[in-house]
Design a protein around this motif. Structure first.
Motif, short mmCIF file in Angstrom:
data_model
loop_
_atom_site.label_atom_id
_atom_site.label_comp_id
_atom_site.label_asym_id
_atom_site.label_seq_id
_atom_site.Cartn_x
_atom_site.Cartn_y
_atom_site.Cartn_z
N SER A 114 -38.07 -70.98 42.21
CA SER A 114 -37.05 -71.86 42.78
C SER A 114 -35.90 -72.19 41.85
O SER A 114 -34.86 -72.65 42.30
CB SER A 114 -37.70 -73.18 43.24
OG SER A 114 -38.25 -73.88 42.13
N ILE A 115 -36.07 -72.01 40.55
CA ILE A 115 -35.03 -72.42 39.60
C ILE A 115 -33.91 -71.38 39.58
O ILE A 115 -34.16 -70.17 39.56
CB ILE A 115 -35.63 -72.60 38.19
CG1 ILE A 115 -36.73 -73.67 38.22
CG2 ILE A 115 -34.55 -73.00 37.19
CD1 ILE A 115 -37.50 -73.79 36.92
N SER A 116 -32.68 -71.86 39.55
CA SER A 116 -31.51 -70.98 39.59
C SER A 116 -31.50 -70.00 38.42
O SER A 116 -31.66 -70.39 37.25
CB SER A 116 -30.24 -71.83 39.55
OG SER A 116 -29.11 -71.04 39.27
N ILE A 117 -31.28 -68.73 38.73
CA ILE A 117 -31.16 -67.71 37.70
C ILE A 117 -29.93 -67.99 36.83
O ILE A 117 -29.97 -67.86 35.61
CB ILE A 117 -31.06 -66.31 38.33
CG1 ILE A 117 -32.30 -66.02 39.20
CG2 ILE A 117 -30.89 -65.24 37.27
CD1 ILE A 117 -33.61 -66.14 38.49
N ASP A 118 -28.84 -68.37 37.45
CA ASP A 118 -27.63 -68.67 36.69
C ASP A 118 -27.83 -69.85 35.75
O ASP A 118 -27.32 -69.88 34.63
CB ASP A 118 -26.46 -68.96 37.63
CG ASP A 118 -25.88 -67.69 38.24
OD1 ASP A 118 -26.27 -66.58 37.80
OD2 ASP A 118 -25.04 -67.80 39.16
N ALA A 119 -28.58 -70.86 36.20
CA ALA A 119 -28.85 -72.03 35.35
C ALA A 119 -29.66 -71.63 34.12
O ALA A 119 -29.43 -72.14 33.01
CB ALA A 119 -29.58 -73.10 36.14
N LEU A 120 -30.60 -70.72 34.28
CA LEU A 120 -31.40 -70.25 33.15
C LEU A 120 -30.60 -69.31 32.26
O LEU A 120 -30.76 -69.29 31.04
CB LEU A 120 -32.66 -69.54 33.66
CG LEU A 120 -33.68 -70.41 34.39
CD1 LEU A 120 -34.78 -69.55 34.99
CD2 LEU A 120 -34.28 -71.46 33.45
N ALA A 121 -29.70 -68.53 32.87
CA ALA A 121 -28.93 -67.53 32.12
C ALA A 121 -27.92 -68.16 31.17
O ALA A 121 -27.51 -67.51 30.19
CB ALA A 121 -28.21 -66.60 33.09
N VAL A 122 -27.53 -69.39 31.43
CA VAL A 122 -26.52 -70.06 30.58
C VAL A 122 -26.95 -70.07 29.12
O VAL A 122 -26.10 -69.96 28.21
CB VAL A 122 -26.29 -71.51 31.09
CG1 VAL A 122 -25.51 -72.31 30.06
CG2 VAL A 122 -25.54 -71.49 32.41
N ALA A 123 -28.23 -70.18 28.87
CA ALA A 123 -28.73 -70.29 27.50
C ALA A 123 -28.88 -68.94 26.80
O ALA A 123 -29.21 -68.89 25.61
CB ALA A 123 -30.07 -71.02 27.49
N LEU A 124 -28.64 -67.83 27.53
CA LEU A 124 -28.90 -66.50 26.99
C LEU A 124 -27.63 -65.85 26.43
O LEU A 124 -26.53 -66.09 26.92
CB LEU A 124 -29.50 -65.62 28.07
CG LEU A 124 -30.83 -66.11 28.67
CD1 LEU A 124 -31.31 -65.15 29.75
CD2 LEU A 124 -31.90 -66.26 27.58
N ALA A 244 -31.28 -79.91 45.66
CA ALA A 244 -30.19 -78.96 45.94
C ALA A 244 -29.76 -78.95 47.40
O ALA A 244 -28.58 -78.77 47.71
CB ALA A 244 -30.62 -77.55 45.54
N LEU A 245 -30.71 -79.14 48.33
CA LEU A 245 -30.43 -78.90 49.75
C LEU A 245 -30.62 -80.12 50.65
O LEU A 245 -30.35 -80.03 51.85
CB LEU A 245 -31.33 -77.76 50.26
CG LEU A 245 -31.12 -76.41 49.57
CD1 LEU A 245 -32.15 -75.40 50.05
CD2 LEU A 245 -29.71 -75.87 49.83
N GLY A 246 -31.10 -81.21 50.10
CA GLY A 246 -31.16 -82.42 50.90
C GLY A 246 -32.53 -82.78 51.44
O GLY A 246 -33.55 -82.19 51.10
N ASP A 247 -32.52 -83.77 52.36
CA ASP A 247 -33.75 -84.44 52.76
C ASP A 247 -34.73 -83.58 53.54
O ASP A 247 -35.90 -83.95 53.64
CB ASP A 247 -33.41 -85.69 53.59
CG ASP A 247 -32.87 -86.81 52.73
OD1 ASP A 247 -33.03 -86.72 51.49
OD2 ASP A 247 -32.28 -87.76 53.29
N ARG A 248 -34.28 -82.46 54.11
CA ARG A 248 -35.26 -81.66 54.84
C ARG A 248 -36.33 -81.08 53.91
O ARG A 248 -37.38 -80.63 54.38
CB ARG A 248 -34.58 -80.55 55.63
CG ARG A 248 -33.90 -79.45 54.82
CD ARG A 248 -33.13 -78.54 55.77
NE ARG A 248 -32.54 -77.36 55.17
CZ ARG A 248 -31.36 -77.34 54.56
NH1 ARG A 248 -30.66 -78.46 54.45
NH2 ARG A 248 -30.88 -76.19 54.08
#
Length: 278
Positions: A114-124, A244-248
């Motif tokens: 579930s974790i964003s690939i882009d969010a993890l890639a920032v540190a690389l 990320a997507l709200g209450d549902r």
């Protein structure tokens, strides 16, 4: 030439990933945090191989498994799959440390659900060779792997990832980096609604599952699937998607309570069902 594959983390998922590559004739190295954990990972993989052999599918003679506690053993791997727990900070730190020892042509993948690939890639330093390879639990019984391309993932890295997935006899689907990708987003939504139905007394767990198994031909109902994945894992994914997507995707109170009580599903021996062995 035998493919050299690395797996960081030898828990249930990491051991399953190692098993899949060993069955395809690859050399696999599993790295764990300490010697007892490495020994436990080796035992998990050995048990999986024994179960495969009992079903008439022994691992190829060319395959080799080793375990270690030092990341430098990944230096010669052509693919390393990170399979540590579903925690953003933990994964970010693990991926940075693995990247530092990899050869220039190696592909680095995360097994996040579930974790964003882009969010993890920032540190690389080299995000172009980084992507998601989302395996499913239990790995031996699942035929699907999601390849999740980040905005920096190169076409060649994605192509190589597809080759690896096909090499182990599984079907790849290519998904753009987005909250929950495809499978987690759909699967978690169904699972959360099933938990709410149980919470509201609509039906018991077995009948809710039968509704999907018999009515919609799902091989396993959403509550039994949640037990197999782990209620703590499902809760973590739901919290990511809720943000990320709200209450549902808001986690039901019942799910939170069961996790707090340690009723995590198959791995703890009890969840929505009782399991003979964790």
């Amino acid at each position: 030439m035998t493919a050299r594959i690395g797996v960081l983390g030898g828990g249930r998922m990491g051991a399953g990933i190692a098993h899949a590559f060993l069955m395809a004739g690859c050399d696999v190295t599993v790295v764990e945090r300490d010697a007892p954990s490495a020994d436990a990972a080796a035992a998990r993989v050995a048990d999986a191989l024994a179960r495969s052999a009992s079903r008439g599918a022994p691992a190829p003679a060319s395959a080799a498994l080793r375990t270690a506690t030092d990341l430098t053993v990944f230096r010669d791997c052509e693919l390393v799959v990170e399979a540590v727990p579903e925690d953003r900070d933990l994964k970010t730190d693990a991926l940075k440390r693995v990247e530092a020892v990899l050869g220039p042509e190696a592909v680095l993948a995360t097994n996040t659900s579930s974790i964003s690939i882009d969010a993890l890639a920032v540190a690389l330093s080299r995000p172009e060779r980084f992507l998601g390879l989302h395996f499913f639990n239990p790995v031996p019984a699942s035929s699907l792997v999601e390849i999740v391309g980040g905005s920096a993932s190169s076409p060649s890295a994605v192509a190589r990832a597809r080759e690896y997935v096909e090499k182990i006899g599984k079907t790849p689907i290519l998904v753009r980096d987005s909250p929950g990708f495809a499978s987690s987003r759909l699967g978690v939504l169904l699972g959360l609604e099933a938990i709410r139905m149980l919470e509201e007394g609509v039906a018991d767990a077995a009948d809710i599952d039968r509704a999907m198994e018999l009515g919609y031909r799902h091989p396993t109902g959403p509550l039994r699937t949640t037990d197999m994945v782990g209620l703590d894992v499902r809760l973590g994914i739901a919290e990511e998607l809720h943000a990320a997507l709200g209450d549902r995707f808001a986690p039901p109170a019942l799910l939170r309570r069961m996790v707090e009580e340690g009723r995590l599903g198959r791995k703890s021996g009890e969840g929505f069902y009782r399991w003979d062995a964790p």
